[in-house]
Design a protein around this motif. Structure first.
Motif, PDB file in Angstrom:
ATOM      1  N   UNK A   1       0.842  -1.203   0.000  1.00 41.53           N
ATOM      2  CA  UNK A   1       0.000   0.000   0.000  1.00 41.53           C
ATOM      3  C   UNK A   1       0.876   1.251   0.000  1.00 41.53           C
ATOM      4  N   UNK A   2       1.907   1.251   0.854  1.00 40.23           N
ATOM      5  CA  UNK A   2       2.801   2.409   0.919  1.00 40.23           C
ATOM      6  C   UNK A   2       3.517   2.636  -0.413  1.00 40.23           C
ATOM      7  N   UNK A   3       3.976   1.562  -1.031  1.00 34.73           N
ATOM      8  CA  UNK A   3       4.653   1.700  -2.317  1.00 34.73           C
ATOM      9  C   UNK A   3       3.704   2.206  -3.397  1.00 34.73           C
ATOM     10  N   UNK A   4       2.462   1.729  -3.366  1.00 36.37           N
ATOM     11  CA  UNK A   4       1.467   2.200  -4.329  1.00 36.37           C
ATOM     12  C   UNK A   4       1.234   3.694  -4.202  1.00 36.37           C
ATOM     13  N   UNK A   5       1.124   4.168  -2.958  1.00 35.95           N
ATOM     14  CA  UNK A   5       0.933   5.601  -2.737  1.00 35.95           C
ATOM     15  C   UNK A   5       2.159   6.387  -3.211  1.00 35.95           C
ATOM     16  N   UNK A   6       3.351   5.857  -2.923  1.00 37.45           N
ATOM     17  CA  UNK A   6       4.580   6.530  -3.354  1.00 37.45           C
ATOM     18  C   UNK A   6       4.658   6.595  -4.879  1.00 37.45           C
ATOM     19  N   UNK A   7       4.288   5.510  -5.553  1.00 38.28           N
ATOM     20  CA  UNK A   7       4.295   5.494  -7.020  1.00 38.28           C
ATOM     21  C   UNK A   7       3.384   6.580  -7.588  1.00 38.28           C
ATOM     22  N   UNK A   8       2.165   6.647  -7.061  1.00 39.40           N
ATOM     23  CA  UNK A   8       1.223   7.653  -7.548  1.00 39.40           C
ATOM     24  C   UNK A   8       1.726   9.063  -7.257  1.00 39.40           C
ATOM     25  N   UNK A   9       2.324   9.259  -6.075  1.00 37.95           N
ATOM     26  CA  UNK A   9       2.781  10.594  -5.685  1.00 37.95           C
ATOM     27  C   UNK A   9       3.898  11.096  -6.583  1.00 37.95           C
ATOM     28  N   UNK A  10       4.723  10.182  -7.076  1.00 46.23           N
ATOM     29  CA  UNK A  10       5.824  10.596  -7.948  1.00 46.23           C
ATOM     30  C   UNK A  10       5.366  10.711  -9.401  1.00 46.23           C
TER      31      UNK A  10
ATOM     32  N   UNK B   1       2.341  10.412 -10.828  1.00 40.35           N
ATOM     33  CA  UNK B   1       1.040  11.010 -11.168  1.00 40.35           C
ATOM     34  C   UNK B   1       0.807  12.250 -10.318  1.00 40.35           C
ATOM     35  N   UNK B   2       1.862  13.011 -10.096  1.00 43.09           N
ATOM     36  CA  UNK B   2       1.787  14.129  -9.159  1.00 43.09           C
ATOM     37  C   UNK B   2       0.775  15.195  -9.563  1.00 43.09           C
ATOM     38  N   UNK B   3       0.474  15.305 -10.849  1.00 46.35           N
ATOM     39  CA  UNK B   3      -0.430  16.369 -11.301  1.00 46.35           C
ATOM     40  C   UNK B   3      -1.742  15.815 -11.853  1.00 46.35           C
ATOM     41  N   UNK B   4      -2.003  14.497 -11.649  1.00 51.44           N
ATOM     42  CA  UNK B   4      -3.201  13.876 -12.213  1.00 51.44           C
ATOM     43  C   UNK B   4      -4.149  13.411 -11.129  1.00 51.44           C
ATOM     44  N   UNK B   5      -5.405  13.148 -11.516  1.00 52.83           N
ATOM     45  CA  UNK B   5      -6.403  12.657 -10.566  1.00 52.83           C
ATOM     46  C   UNK B   5      -7.269  11.584 -11.210  1.00 52.83           C
ATOM     47  N   UNK B   6      -6.669  10.742 -12.068  1.00 52.65           N
ATOM     48  CA  UNK B   6      -7.442   9.709 -12.768  1.00 52.65           C
ATOM     49  C   UNK B   6      -7.775   8.565 -11.824  1.00 52.65           C
ATOM     50  N   UNK B   7      -8.721   7.727 -12.234  1.00 53.51           N
ATOM     51  CA  UNK B   7      -9.130   6.581 -11.435  1.00 53.51           C
ATOM     52  C   UNK B   7      -8.915   5.284 -12.201  1.00 53.51           C
ATOM     53  N   UNK B   8      -8.952   4.208 -11.430  1.00 56.47           N
ATOM     54  CA  UNK B   8      -9.013   2.861 -11.996  1.00 56.47           C
ATOM     55  C   UNK B   8      -7.847   2.489 -12.867  1.00 56.47           C
ATOM     56  N   UNK B   9      -8.160   1.777 -13.977  1.00 59.42           N
ATOM     57  CA  UNK B   9      -7.140   1.223 -14.843  1.00 59.42           C
ATOM     58  C   UNK B   9      -6.272   2.280 -15.488  1.00 59.42           C
ATOM     59  N   UNK B  10      -6.805   3.490 -15.674  1.00 57.20           N
ATOM     60  CA  UNK B  10      -6.021   4.535 -16.298  1.00 57.20           C
ATOM     61  C   UNK B  10      -4.812   4.896 -15.436  1.00 57.20           C
ATOM     62  N   UNK B  11      -4.954   4.807 -14.107  1.00 60.61           N
ATOM     63  CA  UNK B  11      -3.831   5.086 -13.210  1.00 60.61           C
ATOM     64  C   UNK B  11      -2.725   4.079 -13.453  1.00 60.61           C
ATOM     65  N   UNK B  12      -3.078   2.808 -13.484  1.00 57.84           N
ATOM     66  CA  UNK B  12      -2.078   1.758 -13.688  1.00 57.84           C
ATOM     67  C   UNK B  12      -1.356   1.944 -15.024  1.00 57.84           C
ATOM     68  N   UNK B  13      -2.119   2.256 -16.050  1.00 59.49           N
ATOM     69  CA  UNK B  13      -1.511   2.435 -17.374  1.00 59.49           C
ATOM     70  C   UNK B  13      -0.566   3.638 -17.381  1.00 59.49           C
ATOM     71  N   UNK B  14      -1.004   4.762 -16.794  1.00 56.62           N
ATOM     72  CA  UNK B  14      -0.164   5.965 -16.757  1.00 56.62           C
ATOM     73  C   UNK B  14       1.112   5.710 -15.962  1.00 56.62           C
ATOM     74  N   UNK B  15       0.988   4.981 -14.849  1.00 52.26           N
ATOM     75  CA  UNK B  15       2.172   4.648 -14.053  1.00 52.26           C
ATOM     76  C   UNK B  15       3.165   3.835 -14.882  1.00 52.26           C
ATOM     77  N   UNK B  16       2.662   2.849 -15.597  1.00 56.59           N
ATOM     78  CA  UNK B  16       3.540   1.979 -16.387  1.00 56.59           C
ATOM     79  C   UNK B  16       4.239   2.767 -17.494  1.00 56.59           C
ATOM     80  N   UNK B  17       3.491   3.617 -18.182  1.00 53.94           N
ATOM     81  CA  UNK B  17       4.072   4.380 -19.293  1.00 53.94           C
ATOM     82  C   UNK B  17       5.122   5.357 -18.790  1.00 53.94           C
TER      83      UNK B  17
END
Length: 378
Positions: free
Chosen positions: A271-280, A282-298
């Protein structure tokens, strides 16, 4: 203030080991009225009401070390002082160092055994279990010197506000987490304390005794090499040279990654790593669901990848790590009904944390957050 009368009273108190004469002399001094339960000393680690009795005890103890006249002069110095130096410290586990490392002009990382006198160390370690005592004595301490206006430390007794500018203390806490980023070892502040100079009444070291979280229990200290110590100092200075907006953006991923490193492979670390990934990423985004995972990977693949194959490998790693995070959040475990695409949580999260460490170090050294459009499409 009648210096001679107070000196004579302190001399009697030291000789007779009793304070009635000294208390009577203190009460006759209008300049000392603030010590009659009208003020209190307020620091990040403790609050204490000022009383004539405490002042008398401090004068007697101080006189035993420097003499009655010097002790009274110290009180006079305190009354006229505009600013008070404060040492703030944090016992850092499980890092061990063999020599002090000066991080900046006001902060240093030192062996815990060099913090202060044996008496002060014993005070903090009293009541701690054997391993915590061992860990503390083997470990390091962050110490920070700051200068404070006296009116912010010695305040009216009915002043219950908490200063908004305890930034010097938060700097100490944040600097401990920066050590985790530079060393790759989860850093825990197992005790914190504050100390004023010896000439300030009520200048005893005050704080909390060491306590270790369960994840670090029985984990031996990790010795910081000289090279890693120099790198920690360089990253520390780079971080505090960042503008405030960038530091605020990095606060969450740094703190969460430090927590995740304590127990890699656990549900909480996912959970902590997931939050850290999003914070780095996706710092300027607020997407939900699968789009978050895809954006993180790209974004992570483009940020780190040196070749198409390397980018695919990073994309797969981030996909698996974020999948573990989703399972941890929604079911509290890593179990899933299907055996297909089974992920080894410890291995996956360990590799993901290494990637995050690299990302944070790169961003801090660069002095700014990445332009994600440029990373993705450049």
């Amino acid at each position: 203030m009648d210096i001679e009368r107070l000196v004579a009273a302190v001399d009697i108190a030291v000789t007779d080991n009793t304070t009635p004469v000294l208390l009577d002399a203190i009460r006759k001094e209008p300049e000392l009225k603030a010590f009659d339960r009208q003020c209190r000393v307020r620091l990040p680690t403790y609050v204490s009401v000022l009383t004539f009795e405490k002042l008398a005890e401090w004068l007697v103890d101080r006189a035993k070390h420097v003499g009655p006249r010097a002790a009274v002069r110290d009180v006079d110095r305190f009354l006229t002082a505009k600013e008070i130096p404060i040492w703030q410290g944090a016992n850092i586990s499980p890092i061990k160092i063999t020599r002090p490392i000066v991080l900046d002009d006001a902060m240093a990382l030192i062996p815990f055994t060099e913090v202060s006198t044996d008496h002060a160390r014993d005070r903090f370690l009293t009541g701690a279990d054997e391993f915590t005592i061992f860990q503390s004595l083997q470990g390091a301490a962050l110490v920070h010197l700051s200068i404070w206006p006296k009116e912010k430390i010695f305040v009216p007794r009915n002043d219950n506000t908490f200063p908004r500018d305890w930034v010097r203390w938060s700097k100490l806490e944040t600097s401990a987490s920066i050590l985790a980023i530079s060393t790759g070892v989860s850093v825990v502040q197992s005790a914190m304390w504050s100390q004023m100079p010896d000439w300030v009444p009520f200048s005893e070291i005050e704080g909390s005794r060491p306590e270790l979280p369960p994840e670090l229990y029985r984990r031996p200290p990790k010795t910081l090499s000289l090279f890693r110590g120099f790198y920690a100092r360089a990253l520390h200075r780079k971080y505090w040279a960042l503008d405030e907006v960038t530091r605020n953006m990095l606060h969450v991923p740094i703190e969460r990654l430090n927590r995740a490193l304590r127990s890699i492979g656990s549900v909480d670390s996912a959970i902590d790593l997931g939050i850290a990934l999003e914070s780095i990423f996706l710092s300027e985004r607020s997407d939900d669901g699968g789009e978050i995972s895809f954006a993180l990977r790209v974004r992570s693949a483009r940020f780190f990848g040196r070749s198409p194959a390397h980018r695919r490998a990073i994309s797969s790693l981030i996909r698996d790590a974020y999948s573990l995070r989703s399972r941890a959040v929604h079911s509290g475990s890593f179990e899933r009904s299907s055996r297909k695409n089974r992920i080894d949580p410890k291995s996956c999260l360990s590799r993901a944390s290494s990637l995050l460490l690299l990302a944070l170090r790169r961003i801090i050294r660069a002095g700014r957050m990445p332009d994600w459009d440029e990373v993705t499409f450049g």
